[in-house]
Design a protein around this motif. Structure first.
Motif, short mmCIF file in Angstrom:
data_model
loop_
_atom_site.label_atom_id
_atom_site.label_comp_id
_atom_site.label_asym_id
_atom_site.label_seq_id
_atom_site.Cartn_x
_atom_site.Cartn_y
_atom_site.Cartn_z
N ILE A 64 -26.07 -21.21 -24.14
CA ILE A 64 -25.39 -21.35 -22.62
C ILE A 64 -24.09 -20.78 -22.74
O ILE A 64 -23.21 -21.28 -23.56
N VAL A 65 -23.67 -19.76 -22.01
CA VAL A 65 -22.13 -19.17 -21.89
C VAL A 65 -21.59 -19.84 -20.81
O VAL A 65 -21.84 -19.62 -19.77
N PRO A 66 -20.52 -20.59 -21.18
CA PRO A 66 -19.75 -21.18 -19.99
C PRO A 66 -19.20 -20.35 -19.11
O PRO A 66 -18.09 -19.51 -19.36
N HIS A 67 -19.49 -20.30 -17.89
CA HIS A 67 -18.83 -19.58 -16.76
C HIS A 67 -17.95 -20.46 -15.90
O HIS A 67 -17.00 -19.96 -15.33
N GLN A 68 -18.12 -21.84 -15.62
CA GLN A 68 -17.62 -22.87 -15.09
C GLN A 68 -17.46 -24.11 -15.83
O GLN A 68 -18.72 -24.52 -16.15
N ILE A 69 -16.39 -24.87 -16.08
CA ILE A 69 -16.48 -25.88 -16.87
C ILE A 69 -15.58 -27.02 -15.94
O ILE A 69 -14.40 -26.65 -15.61
N THR A 70 -16.33 -28.04 -15.74
CA THR A 70 -15.50 -29.35 -15.09
C THR A 70 -15.71 -30.47 -15.71
O THR A 70 -16.77 -30.84 -16.24
N GLY A 71 -14.90 -31.27 -15.53
CA GLY A 71 -15.02 -32.80 -16.20
C GLY A 71 -14.41 -33.83 -15.34
O GLY A 71 -13.25 -33.52 -14.70
N ARG A 72 -14.70 -35.04 -15.63
CA ARG A 72 -14.09 -36.12 -14.93
C ARG A 72 -13.80 -37.20 -16.13
O ARG A 72 -14.68 -37.44 -16.85
N ARG A 73 -12.93 -37.98 -15.93
CA ARG A 73 -12.47 -39.22 -16.75
C ARG A 73 -12.24 -40.30 -15.92
O ARG A 73 -11.24 -40.46 -14.95
N VAL A 74 -13.03 -41.49 -16.31
CA VAL A 74 -12.46 -42.81 -15.46
C VAL A 74 -11.85 -43.60 -16.65
O VAL A 74 -12.44 -43.94 -17.68
N HIS A 75 -10.94 -44.43 -16.24
CA HIS A 75 -10.13 -45.37 -17.07
C HIS A 75 -9.40 -46.34 -16.20
O HIS A 75 -8.99 -46.14 -14.99
N GLY A 76 -8.83 -47.54 -16.76
CA GLY A 76 -8.25 -48.36 -16.02
C GLY A 76 -6.52 -47.84 -16.17
O GLY A 76 -6.27 -47.17 -17.15
N ARG A 77 -6.04 -48.42 -15.35
CA ARG A 77 -4.42 -48.12 -15.25
C ARG A 77 -3.72 -48.83 -16.54
O ARG A 77 -4.27 -49.93 -16.88
#
Length: 218
Positions: free
Chosen positions: A205-218
Motif C-alpha cells: 500500500i503506497v500512502p497518499h494520505q496519512i492522518t492520525g489522532r492521539r487522546v491523552h489526559g492533560r
C-alpha cells in the motif's frame, strides 16, 4: 523464551515494548537485575507485591501482566479525567506505525465493505503484508484492468488503558501486488503472517494520505 511461563512471556513483551533493559526494569521496580532475569525465565508468577511493582515499572496493569481479561474487548476502561484529542502530523504517524505489527486493511470486497487484520511492516515508506495467491483478498484487490488502481484504507492503533490514552493512524492509498522483479527487495521487510499457510503473495500500500489522532489526559 523456551521454558518460560505465560507471566514471563508477558513480562518480556512489555519490557521490549518499552525498549527497556533488565537493569532499567529492575531500577524502576526497586529490585535486582538478577531477580528480573530470574522472573523472565520462571514458569510461575511471583507474589502479589512483586507483580504490582513490575506492572508499574512496565507501564501496564496487574491484570494484564497476569493474563486476566485477555478476551475482554480493549477500550472498556474509563476515559481520562480531562481528555485531550490531538491531530498528528504525517511524520509522527509514520513514526508510530514504523515498528510494524497488526493493522487493518479496509476495502470494498466482493461481498461489500470489508476490514481484515494483517501482520504488516513499513518498508521503503510503504505498508507491506502477505496473503495467499488466489485467496479472497488476492481476488478482491485485483481489478483485471491495466492502469486501474484500487484504493484502500489501512488503520493501526494502540491503547493504554492503564493511562487512559491511545492513538490511531489511518493510511489511504492505492494497493498493488508486488511484481516478481521486486520480490527480493520487498522480502527484506521480514513480514510474517500469524495465520501461517502458504502466503507468499506480497501486497503493498503506497500512502497518499496519512492522518492520525492521539487522546491523552492533560
Amino acid at each position: 523464551m523456551t521454558g518460560t511461563g505465560d507471566f514471563a512471556r508477558r513480562m518480556i513483551h512489555h519490557r521490549e515494548r518499552l525498549g527497556l533493559t533488565r537493569e532499567q526494569v529492575a531500577d524502576r521496580a526497586e529490585m535486582s537485575p538478577g531477580y528480573v532475569q530470574y522472573l523472565e525465565g520462571h514458569l510461575s508468577p511471583p507474589n502479589t507485591s512483586t507483580v504490582t511493582r513490575l506492572a508499574t515499572a512496565l507501564e501496564t496493569t496487574v491484570q494484564d501482566l497476569l493474563g486476566g481479561g485477555r478476551d475482554r474487548p480493549s477500550g472498556g476502561g474509563p476515559a481520562a479525567a480531562d481528555p485531550v484529542l490531538d491531530v498528528l502530523e504525517p511524520e509522527e504517524c509514520l513514526r508510530l506505525v514504523a515498528p510494524g505489527g497488526v493493522g487493518r486493511v479496509a476495502f470494498n470486497g466482493s461481498h461489500g465493505p470489508t476490514v481484515l487484520p494483517v501482520n504488516y511492516r513499513l518498508h521503503d515508506g510503504a505498508i507491506v503484508f502477505r496473503t495467499s495467491h488466489g485467496g479472497p483478498m488476492d481476488q478482491d484487490l485485483r481489478t483485471g484492468l491495466q492502469d486501474v488502481e484500487i484504493k484502500v484504507g489501512f488503520e493501526v492503533d494502540k491503547m493504554d488503558e492503564a493511562q487512559s490514552e491511545g492513538w490511531s493512524v489511518l493510511i489511504q492509498g492505492p494497493v498493488h501486488h508486488v511484481p516478481p522483479d521486486e520480490l527480493a527487495q520487498v522480502s527484506e521487510s521480514d513480514v510474517t503472517p500469524w495465520a501461517g499457510g502458504d502466503r507468499r503473495l506480497y501486497i503493498r500500500i503506497v500512502p497518499h494520505q496519512i492522518t492520525g489522532r492521539r487522546v491523552h489526559g492533560r
